[in-house]
Design a protein around this motif. Structure first.
Motif: not given
Length: 128
Positions: A94, A87-89, A112, A78, A20-22, A82-83
């Motif tokens: 962003d 991906i967390r953040g 990615e 971005r 769940d990270d980039w 992520r959605e």
């Protein structure tokens, strides 16, 4: 003795990334140096190419010409990425990435897409 024929359909082969990270950071240009050089020398062209690979309209990033300080298309892409990939953040991070290093952000999104592309292998059946 009965003759039973069992037929099973081949299932698509899917590979997913569980993180769940980039996959890479915004400044990991050495992971894909040709793309980063392309983004550095012609960011609008690179952004259009990346937008198209992501499934968005080719010329969408060109609308940033009419934007102010914060590039809205880069930020929206971005956040969308992520959605989509889980991906967390935060939207704040962003916004910081999109505003202060637009070309690095597009490079990160391009990497990615390449890492998370889900290949589907279709197996053809023989005609009977």
């Amino acid at each position: 003795m009965s003759n039973t024929m069992v037929i099973t359909q081949p299932q698509p082969v899917m590979v997913s990334q569980d993180s769940d990270d980039w996959g890479t950071g915004p400044f990991d240009c050495l992971d894909d140096l040709p793309s980063c050089c392309f983004a550095f020398w012609c960011c609008p062209c690179f952004a259009c190419k990346t937008s198209s690979e992501y499934g968005q309209p080719l010329c969408l990033p060109l609308l940033e010409i009419f934007a102010g300080f914060i590039p809205p298309i880069t930020l929206a892409m971005r956040v969308s990425m992520r959605e989509r990939y889980g991906i967390r953040g935060t939207m704040c991070m962003d916004c910081v990435c999109a505003t202060f290093c637009t070309s690095c952000t597009w490079c990160q999104m391009s990497r990615e897409i390449k890492k998370r592309r889900i290949p589907i292998v279709m197996v053809s059946a023989k005609n009977a």
